[in-house]
Design a protein around this motif. Structure first.
Motif, PDB file in Angstrom:
ATOM      1  N   GLN A 175       0.815  -1.216   0.000  1.00  0.00           N
ATOM      2  CA  GLN A 175       0.000   0.000   0.000  1.00  0.00           C
ATOM      3  C   GLN A 175       0.853   1.274   0.000  1.00  0.00           C
ATOM      4  N   THR A 176       2.007   1.220   0.627  1.00  0.00           N
ATOM      5  CA  THR A 176       2.911   2.372   0.668  1.00  0.00           C
ATOM      6  C   THR A 176       4.051   2.155  -0.315  1.00  0.00           C
ATOM      7  N   ASN A 177       4.281   3.146  -1.186  1.00  0.00           N
ATOM      8  CA  ASN A 177       5.298   3.031  -2.237  1.00  0.00           C
ATOM      9  C   ASN A 177       5.065   1.806  -3.102  1.00  0.00           C
ATOM     10  N   GLY A 178       3.803   1.508  -3.330  1.00  0.00           N
ATOM     11  CA  GLY A 178       3.469   0.308  -4.085  1.00  0.00           C
ATOM     12  C   GLY A 178       2.446   0.524  -5.177  1.00  0.00           C
ATOM     13  N   VAL A 179       1.321  -0.165  -5.056  1.00  0.00           N
ATOM     14  CA  VAL A 179       0.359  -0.233  -6.157  1.00  0.00           C
ATOM     15  C   VAL A 179      -0.219   1.118  -6.555  1.00  0.00           C
ATOM     16  N   TRP A 180      -0.362   2.033  -5.594  1.00  0.00           N
ATOM     17  CA  TRP A 180      -0.990   3.325  -5.917  1.00  0.00           C
ATOM     18  C   TRP A 180       0.009   4.326  -6.479  1.00  0.00           C
TER      19      TRP A 180
END
Length: 229
Positions: A175-180
């Motif tokens: 969720q953090t520094n990832g998919v978004w």
């Protein structure tokens, strides 16, 4: 045939008398016959180890598979530290797999895989960690902590594996520094020598994230954290 290779001092032009040759063959010829100081990486020579990845005319390729054209410009991968000439340090790129926990964490002993189940993530299993997608990804220019294409593809591989008993834990991790953070530009897919679409895998991870109760942070910020009807 002439090629230009980026070295510490700048671009150096070499002329070789080879036809229908791979880039690796050209590099070997230059090193043995013209300039023994030229540095590059290679391994299997069969497009399965990923060690000879580099850029030609601003596009990531495997040197053992790419057929050289007159005037080609050859450079090391982007977004990684250059050790010497075309040799780069992949440690930081490979560290993303560790941060993303791209392995089977909690084994579901009751899971029985069918042939169809095996096909679900068979393509993702073909990743050779060449770093081409890491180099091509524009997000790294603004966010060095981004997990990146091959790490997120690795996460999807195990999220979609019936043997993973706690896929939600993996969804939490990205969720953090990832998919978004991904812009879905598809540059990673275009350069993957194995034909893997990390963009598609990231889109599927976003869907799973939404099902787990997560929302795109930028969407939440723009709408004050939620919607009212």
């Amino acid at each position: 045939m002439k090629v230009s290779i980026k070295r510490a001092s700048g671009f150096v032009m070499y002329e070789v008398d080879l036809n229908d040759a791979t880039l690796l063959e050209v590099l070997n010829s230059i090193k043995t016959e013209q300039d023994s100081s030229l540095a590059y990486s290679s391994g299997c020579r069969s497009s399965v180890c990923g060690s000879c990845s580099m850029r030609v005319n601003e596009k990531e390729v495997l040197a053992c598979a790419y057929k050289v054209q007159d005037g080609d410009v050859i450079e090391p991968l982007k977004n990684v530290a250059v050790i010497r000439d075309l040799v780069v340090n992949m440690d930081k790129a490979l560290e993303t797999n560790k941060r993303a926990k791209t392995w089977l964490q909690t084994y579901n002993k009751e899971a029985k895989l069918t042939h169809e189940d095996e096909k679900t993530n068979a393509l993702q299993s073909d990743c050779i960690l060449c770093g081409s997608c890491y180099s091509a990804c524009p997000v790294y220019s603004v966010n060095e902590e981004f997990l990146g294409p091959f790490a997120l593809t690795g996460v999807w591989k195990y999220v979609s594996d019936k043997r993973e008993a706690e896929p939600k834990e993996k969804i939490d991790t990205v969720q953090t520094n990832g998919v978004w953070d991904c812009t879905l530009c598809n540059e990673c897919t275009l350069v993957c020598p194995q034909g893997i679409s990390s963009k598609a895998d990231i889109e599927k991870l976003r869907m799973k994230s939404t099902m787990a109760g997560y929302i795109d942070p930028s969407f939440a910020q723009n709408f004050g954290g939620g919607l009212s009807f």
